[in-house]
Design an enzyme around this catalytic site. Structure first.
Site, PDB file in Angstrom:
ATOM      1  N   GLY A   1     -27.249  60.750 101.772  1.00  0.00           N
ATOM      2  CA  GLY A   1     -28.194  60.769 102.782  1.00  0.00           C
ATOM      3  C   GLY A   1     -28.427  61.378 103.695  1.00  0.00           C
ATOM      4  O   GLY A   1     -27.056  62.246 104.603  1.00  0.00           O
ATOM      5  N   ARG A   2     -29.788  62.439 104.269  1.00  0.00           N
ATOM      6  CA  ARG A   2     -29.699  63.288 104.872  1.00  0.00           C
ATOM      7  C   ARG A   2     -30.223  62.831 106.181  1.00  0.00           C
ATOM      8  O   ARG A   2     -31.995  62.378 106.064  1.00  0.00           O
ATOM      9  CB  ARG A   2     -29.808  64.555 104.731  1.00  0.00           C
TER      10      ARG A   2
ATOM     11  N   HIS B   1     -41.119  58.181  97.958  1.00  0.00           N
ATOM     12  CA  HIS B   1     -40.960  58.227  96.543  1.00  0.00           C
ATOM     13  C   HIS B   1     -40.412  59.831  96.975  1.00  0.00           C
ATOM     14  O   HIS B   1     -41.006  60.539  97.292  1.00  0.00           O
ATOM     15  CB  HIS B   1     -41.474  57.613  95.223  1.00  0.00           C
ATOM     16  N   ASP B   2     -39.044  60.070  96.426  1.00  0.00           N
ATOM     17  CA  ASP B   2     -38.722  60.830  97.194  1.00  0.00           C
ATOM     18  C   ASP B   2     -39.323  62.390  96.338  1.00  0.00           C
ATOM     19  O   ASP B   2     -40.016  63.224  96.878  1.00  0.00           O
ATOM     20  CB  ASP B   2     -36.880  61.581  96.679  1.00  0.00           C
TER      21      ASP B   2
ATOM     22  N   ASN C   1     -39.936  62.503  83.110  1.00  0.00           N
ATOM     23  CA  ASN C   1     -38.855  62.365  84.241  1.00  0.00           C
ATOM     24  C   ASN C   1     -37.731  62.648  83.316  1.00  0.00           C
ATOM     25  O   ASN C   1     -37.502  62.213  82.039  1.00  0.00           O
ATOM     26  CB  ASN C   1     -38.629  60.982  84.456  1.00  0.00           C
TER      27      ASN C   1
ATOM     28  N   GLN D   1     -23.298  67.158  86.705  1.00  0.00           N
ATOM     29  CA  GLN D   1     -22.803  66.765  87.597  1.00  0.00           C
ATOM     30  C   GLN D   1     -21.061  65.991  87.177  1.00  0.00           C
ATOM     31  O   GLN D   1     -20.503  65.751  88.293  1.00  0.00           O
ATOM     32  CB  GLN D   1     -23.603  65.802  88.387  1.00  0.00           C
TER      33      GLN D   1
END
Length: 487
Positions: free
Chosen positions: A17-18, A239-240, A299, A307
């Site tokens: 988180g930022r 929602h991001d 999506n 990753q």
């Protein structure tokens, strides 16, 4: 910079988180990262759950960091990923830690739901892409395995709704994140009460939906005391992806957007949902956006595969979504993303590709071995080197983007002439290059902090910093570098 009007985006992703402070200076948006914290999962009661204490402590520590810096936000808002939720009892206490979407509890729940509501009808009502982890299937899993939790629950709050509640004591269910549940009627932009009743979910859990820009309230007294200031909590597109799409500075009205991170969300903005059978078959989603816009998108598994492989090469794996550190030999090589991209570039003659949306890639014990197994099963060359493995994934992602754009053109009857990529993934120059080469379209990469910028834009528009979204996007274009890549 006395008198500067700061706004704060608390942007929480699957791994971190930022706290991003933003203000407007000479018509341009200026960003500053005030704090960063880890997001992690814990194994509890047989499920992979979010570490809520760690997340909440991270939010508070970030607010304190703003106070220490003397940069007090007038407004703040939280955005996170979609689909996951908290259930609260009559005392507003958590009924267990929220379960993470990569947990296996939803296996087979799509079939349980479809015995009550067909896939065709569900899509016609909600317009949401079928994914095994959608909230509708998570609730069905609870219904089947932990019905007492649903019976005791008095409130359902999506993840950012829950953190807004902890900050203010006020419960709001924000629209854009609610649409990821698969329980919101697309045409009506409200909970589909008939659908909820047919599925047997408690109606009391679904209250009025609030749109982005809604003022929730000030910080609770105990929060003000802990962090040293007060601020107005305002709902962003929580929602991001909803926030990220707002930050796209597209110069071309026929641009495709990609919000690129752990997931790649590829699509366009529409004024109305597209809920045709052809759209369902193509597995496109109509997620709600700010100002009643619809993010018509697919999506795609995204950078998760890259990753995961990097973590495995560096001695870290994710077993069922949980981090596991393996013993390492002193001096053993640590791989960075840039090095992996160069390895892929050096293996461009390797041709094997996989379907990146194969469910086996969602949460495998080993991403490397799963990619190899899929290649082997399909009769393709099996990657043996790091470069071949990375080339396989990179080419597969670019090919998936190209297929999705082709489907988008067929479904909308439009021709798209460029691709605008925002988010952390826009920094992957090799993927941008392959995407331009594979699609034949120019790629515009940036801004990197798309989600935080979109979160801030809603706050800034509400505060009168910009007159509307068009003016805000003009400022995004003027404020942040965008790189153009052509085939």
């Amino acid at each position: 910079m006395s008198g500067t009007a700061y706004h704060l985006a608390i942007d929480i992703g699957a791994s971190s988180g930022r706290h991003i402070l933003g203000h407007v200076e000479d018509g341009k948006i200026v960003l500053e990262e005030a704090f960063r914290f880890e997001n992690r999962q814990l194994r509890q009661n047989g499920h992979d759950c979010w570490d809520m204490d760690n997340l909440w402590n991270g939010i508070l520590e970030g607010l304190k960091a703003c106070g220490r810096a003397g940069k007090i936000p007038a407004t703040l808002g939280v955005d996170t990923w979609g689909v996951d939720f908290a259930l609260l009892d009559k005392e507003d206490q958590l009924l267990g830690a929220p379960v993470a979407y990569r947990d296996s509890r939803t296996q087979g729940m799509d079939l349980a739901v479809e015995r009550l509501v067909s896939g065709q009808e569900l899509y016609a009502r909600t317009g949401i892409q079928k994914q095994s982890f959608n909230t509708i299937y998570q609730l069905a899993a609870l219904q089947a395995g932990r019905p007492e939790q649903l019976e005791q629950a008095q409130s359902l709050l999506m993840m950012p709704d829950y953190f807004h509640f902890l900050l203010t004591g006020i419960k709001r269910q924000e629209y854009t994140n609610a649409t990821t549940t698969g329980l919101v009627n697309a045409a009506g932009a409200c909970w589909d009460r008939e659908l909820i009743a047919r599925l047997g979910f408690p109606d009391r859990l679904f209250g009025p939906l609030s749109m982005p820009g809604t003022a929730v309230g000030p910080l609770l007294p105990e929060i003000r005391e802990a962090v040293g200031f007060d601020a107005q909590v305002v709902l962003p597109a929580t929602h991001d992806t909803g926030s990220a799409f707002l930050a796209v500075p597209a110069l071309d009205e026929n641009a495709v957007y990609i919000s690129s991170g752990t997931w790649s969300l590829l699509g366009v903005e529409n004024p109305e949902p597209v809920t045709s059978e052809a759209s369902r078959q193509a597995n496109f989603s109509n997620e709600g956006g700010a100002w009643r816009r619809f993010r018509y998108l697919r999506n795609i598994m995204g950078l998760w595969m890259l990753q995961s492989i990097r973590r495995e090469l560096n001695g870290v794996s994710y077993v069922a979504g949980r981090q596991k550190q393996s013993p390492r030999v002193q001096g053993e090589r640590q791989w960075g993303f840039a090095e992996l991209a160069e390895e892929a570039r050096g293996a461009e003659g390797f041709t094997a590709q996989v379907d990146v949306n194969d469910a086996r890639f969602l949460s495998p014990d080993s991403m490397t071995e799963t990619v190899k197994a899929v290649c082997r099963e399909s009769g393709q060359p099996v990657p043996e080197t790091v470069g071949e493995l990375m080339q396989c994934v990179y080419q597969s992602l670019a090919a998936c983007y190209a297929r999705a754009i082709k489907s988008l053109e067929e479904l909308t009857g439009r021709t798209y002439t460029s691709i605008n990529i925002v988010g952390g993934g826009c920094q992957d120059g090799y993927l941008n290059e392959l995407t331009a080469r594979t699609t034949g379209l120019p790629v515009l990469a940036g801004p990197v902090e798309g989600t935080a910028i979109g979160n801030l834009l809603v706050q800034m528009i509400g505060a009168g910093e910009f007159g509307d979204l068009a003016a805000a996007r003009d400022s995004v274009r003027a404020s942040f570098a965008v790189q153009e890549i052509r085939a």
